[in-house]
Design a protein around this motif. Structure first.
Motif, PDB file in Angstrom:
ATOM      1  N   PHE A  17      -9.297 -84.278  26.186  1.00 53.28           N
ATOM      2  CA  PHE A  17      -8.124 -85.144  26.126  1.00 53.28           C
ATOM      3  C   PHE A  17      -7.059 -84.757  27.154  1.00 53.28           C
ATOM      4  CE2 PHE A  17     -10.220 -85.452  22.064  1.00 53.28           C
ATOM      5  CZ  PHE A  17     -10.159 -86.809  21.782  1.00 53.28           C
ATOM      6  N   GLY A  62      -6.641 -85.779  30.244  1.00 58.28           N
ATOM      7  CA  GLY A  62      -6.184 -86.868  31.093  1.00 58.28           C
ATOM      8  C   GLY A  62      -5.651 -88.037  30.300  1.00 58.28           C
ATOM      9  N   GLU A  63      -5.476 -89.159  31.006  1.00 53.11           N
ATOM     10  CA  GLU A  63      -4.973 -90.367  30.370  1.00 53.11           C
ATOM     11  C   GLU A  63      -5.948 -90.909  29.338  1.00 53.11           C
ATOM     12  OE1 GLU A  63      -3.422 -94.194  32.278  1.00 53.11           O
ATOM     13  OE2 GLU A  63      -2.643 -92.572  33.567  1.00 53.11           O
ATOM     14  N   LYS A  64      -7.249 -90.881  29.696  1.00 51.52           N
ATOM     15  CA  LYS A  64      -8.301 -91.337  28.793  1.00 51.52           C
ATOM     16  C   LYS A  64      -9.187 -90.139  28.455  1.00 51.52           C
ATOM     17  CE  LYS A  64      -8.978 -96.128  30.151  1.00 51.52           C
ATOM     18  NZ  LYS A  64      -9.984 -97.083  30.636  1.00 51.52           N
TER      19      LYS A  64
END
Length: 138
Positions: free
Chosen positions: A59, A61-63
């Motif tokens: 988790f 990063g953004e996605k």
């Protein structure tokens, strides 16, 4: 009090286990589990499939990014666990010390707090109330 005994094996432990008859390993673990059951302290125990069958969800990063195992540099693998219900930390230490594990293996022992203890400041939260209704939660 509940404690989780988390079995962690290194490559050294894995290699050593390959030199032992698997039935010997099963018998040692079986006798240990039977002692836990006879003492009335075993709440749960499970072994895990090899890390090659697992995956990681990162988790950072953004996605979330899903990576199949084995992943990264692995010095120790989480191979299984026991959950014990005992009267004290000292009793958890005693049982953990009796596990039939050898060089390269470790048990990480963590206390599992009660629902009331873990969420004392959020007792009126609807999800905390729902979690209290889940089976096997003390």
């Amino acid at each position: 009090m509940k404690y989780m005994l988390i079995m962690r094996d290194s490559q050294e432990a894995f290699e050593a286990s390959q030199e032992v008859d698997f039935e010997e390993i099963i018998n040692a673990m079986g006798a240990y589990n039977e002692a836990l059951m006879k003492a009335g302290v075993l709440a749960s125990a499970e072994g895990l499939a090899p890390a090659t069958e697992g995956f990681v969800v990162d988790f950072a990063g953004e996605k979330p990014i899903v990576t199949d195992g084995p992943y990264g540099e692995t010095h120790e693998l989480f191979n299984g666990f026991w959950i014990l219900e005992v009267s004290s930390k000292e009793e958890a230490v005693e049982w953990a010390s009796r596990a039939p594990l050898g060089p390269g293996s470790k048990l990480e022992v963590r206390r599992i707090p009660s629902q009331e203890e873990a969420f004392a400041d959020f007792a009126d939260n609807e999800y905390v109330k729902k979690a209290a209704e889940l089976p096997d939660r003390h």
